[in-house]
Design a protein around this motif. Structure first.
Motif, PDB file in Angstrom:
ATOM      1  N   ARG A   9       0.886  -1.174   0.000  1.00 60.87           N
ATOM      2  CA  ARG A   9       0.000   0.000   0.000  1.00 60.87           C
ATOM      3  C   ARG A   9       0.917   1.215   0.000  1.00 60.87           C
ATOM      4  NH1 ARG A   9      -5.220   1.081   0.929  1.00 60.87           N
ATOM      5  NH2 ARG A   9      -5.636  -1.037   1.607  1.00 60.87           N
ATOM      6  N   VAL A  10       0.949   1.923  -1.124  1.00 61.43           N
ATOM      7  CA  VAL A  10       1.827   3.073  -1.273  1.00 61.43           C
ATOM      8  C   VAL A  10       0.987   4.345  -1.309  1.00 61.43           C
ATOM      9  CG1 VAL A  10       3.629   4.164  -2.658  1.00 61.43           C
ATOM     10  CG2 VAL A  10       3.471   1.678  -2.582  1.00 61.43           C
ATOM     11  N   ASN A  11       1.221   5.216  -0.355  1.00 63.16           N
ATOM     12  CA  ASN A  11       0.486   6.478  -0.264  1.00 63.16           C
ATOM     13  C   ASN A  11      -1.020   6.246  -0.300  1.00 63.16           C
ATOM     14  OD1 ASN A  11       2.981   7.817  -0.277  1.00 63.16           O
ATOM     15  ND2 ASN A  11       3.007   7.830  -2.508  1.00 63.16           N
ATOM     16  N   GLY A  12      -1.443   5.155   0.326  1.00 59.74           N
ATOM     17  CA  GLY A  12      -2.860   4.845   0.441  1.00 59.74           C
ATOM     18  C   GLY A  12      -3.438   3.983  -0.666  1.00 59.74           C
ATOM     19  N   ALA A  13      -2.693   3.768  -1.739  1.00 64.35           N
ATOM     20  CA  ALA A  13      -3.189   2.967  -2.867  1.00 64.35           C
ATOM     21  C   ALA A  13      -2.485   1.614  -2.895  1.00 64.35           C
ATOM     22  CB  ALA A  13      -2.953   3.689  -4.186  1.00 64.35           C
ATOM     23  N   VAL A  14      -3.236   0.559  -3.097  1.00 63.54           N
ATOM     24  CA  VAL A  14      -2.650  -0.774  -3.179  1.00 63.54           C
ATOM     25  C   VAL A  14      -1.970  -0.914  -4.536  1.00 63.54           C
ATOM     26  CG1 VAL A  14      -3.132  -3.246  -3.202  1.00 63.54           C
ATOM     27  CG2 VAL A  14      -4.348  -1.754  -1.613  1.00 63.54           C
ATOM     28  N   ARG A  15      -0.695  -1.302  -4.506  1.00 61.01           N
ATOM     29  CA  ARG A  15       0.096  -1.458  -5.731  1.00 61.01           C
ATOM     30  C   ARG A  15       0.717  -2.848  -5.722  1.00 61.01           C
ATOM     31  NH1 ARG A  15       1.769   3.666  -7.809  1.00 61.01           N
ATOM     32  NH2 ARG A  15       2.430   2.411  -9.584  1.00 61.01           N
ATOM     33  N   THR A  16       0.572  -3.562  -6.820  1.00 59.59           N
ATOM     34  CA  THR A  16       1.127  -4.903  -6.954  1.00 59.59           C
ATOM     35  C   THR A  16       2.109  -4.913  -8.115  1.00 59.59           C
ATOM     36  OG1 THR A  16      -0.887  -5.891  -6.085  1.00 59.59           O
ATOM     37  CG2 THR A  16       0.559  -7.335  -7.351  1.00 59.59           C
ATOM     38  N   GLY A  17       3.223  -5.605  -7.919  1.00 59.83           N
ATOM     39  CA  GLY A  17       4.228  -5.705  -8.967  1.00 59.83           C
ATOM     40  C   GLY A  17       5.218  -6.802  -8.660  1.00 59.83           C
ATOM     41  N   ASP A  18       5.941  -7.210  -9.681  1.00 60.33           N
ATOM     42  CA  ASP A  18       6.965  -8.239  -9.509  1.00 60.33           C
ATOM     43  C   ASP A  18       8.261  -7.610  -9.011  1.00 60.33           C
ATOM     44  OD1 ASP A  18       5.275 -10.222 -10.364  1.00 60.33           O
ATOM     45  OD2 ASP A  18       5.948 -10.134 -12.451  1.00 60.33           O
ATOM     46  N   ALA A  19       8.912  -8.310  -8.097  1.00 66.57           N
ATOM     47  CA  ALA A  19      10.188  -7.846  -7.554  1.00 66.57           C
ATOM     48  C   ALA A  19      11.162  -9.013  -7.513  1.00 66.57           C
ATOM     49  CB  ALA A  19       9.993  -7.273  -6.159  1.00 66.57           C
ATOM     50  N   GLU A  20      12.323  -8.817  -8.115  1.00 67.97           N
ATOM     51  CA  GLU A  20      13.380  -9.814  -7.986  1.00 67.97           C
ATOM     52  C   GLU A  20      13.866  -9.775  -6.543  1.00 67.97           C
ATOM     53  OE1 GLU A  20      16.396  -9.428 -10.985  1.00 67.97           O
ATOM     54  OE2 GLU A  20      14.894  -8.996 -12.525  1.00 67.97           O
ATOM     55  N   HIS A  21      14.363 -10.913  -6.082  1.00 70.55           N
ATOM     56  CA  HIS A  21      14.713 -11.045  -4.669  1.00 70.55           C
ATOM     57  C   HIS A  21      15.773 -10.052  -4.201  1.00 70.55           C
ATOM     58  CE1 HIS A  21      17.954 -13.343  -6.489  1.00 70.55           C
ATOM     59  NE2 HIS A  21      18.605 -13.219  -5.357  1.00 70.55           N
ATOM     60  N   HIS A  22      16.595  -9.528  -5.091  1.00 69.75           N
ATOM     61  CA  HIS A  22      17.699  -8.652  -4.697  1.00 69.75           C
ATOM     62  C   HIS A  22      17.405  -7.160  -4.911  1.00 69.75           C
ATOM     63  CE1 HIS A  22      18.200  -9.176  -9.011  1.00 69.75           C
ATOM     64  NE2 HIS A  22      18.822  -8.022  -8.998  1.00 69.75           N
TER      65      HIS A  22
END
Length: 152
Positions: A9-22
């Motif tokens: 939840r960024v600045n009140g908005a739910v944000r989904t995304g892929d993140a590499e482990h590093h």
């Protein structure tokens, strides 16, 4: 490479995304979520340009992995914005000549907005490096913005 889908939840908005482990949280915010207000200066947590709020507390996002923020609340400098108007903290930095190149400003704004009325001046500025203006204008802006001891 290991990739994980994370939701923040960024600045009140739910944000989904892929993140590499590093990938750091700073890099995830800037590249995946396209929130470029968070700057990366040193990459070692010494300059403060990358400060964001994690569950309401200031952290150096260059020292934290994006996957560590999964399911948590992140506040960035973009979240400080007050529509099209300058916030009290932004106005104070302008009026008190507390900024010049602006590179350190996002992290400083996040820290000032978080600390107003709570933390002493030196605590707020600890971990923030400004190579352009010195600290007199920044200290004055902190006081003008309702800094330490204003009772907010």
């Amino acid at each position: 490479m290991s990739v994980r889908t994370i939701t923040v939840r960024v600045n009140g908005a739910v944000r989904t995304g892929d993140a590499e482990h590093h990938i750091t949280l700073a890099e995830h915010l800037r590249t995946t979520l396209r929130l470029t207000g968070t700057h990366v200066g040193c990459g070692t947590g010494d300059c403060g340009a990358c400060v964001v709020l994690l569950d309401g507390e200031p952290v150096c996002s260059c020292l934290m992995l994006a996957v560590q923020a999964d399911g948590r609340e992140v506040g960035t400098v973009e979240g400080i914005a007050d529509g099209g108007s300058l916030t009290r903290e932004q106005r104070a930095l302008v009026e008190e000549h507390g900024l010049q190149c602006g590179f350190c400003t996002p992290g400083l704004l996040v820290r000032i907005a978080h600390a107003a009325g709570r933390d002493g001046e030196e605590h707020v500025l600890a971990g923030h490096l400004c190579r352009c203006t010195g600290y007199d204008g920044i200290r004055a802006a902190l006081r003008t913005a309702g800094g330490p001891g204003d009772g907010r």
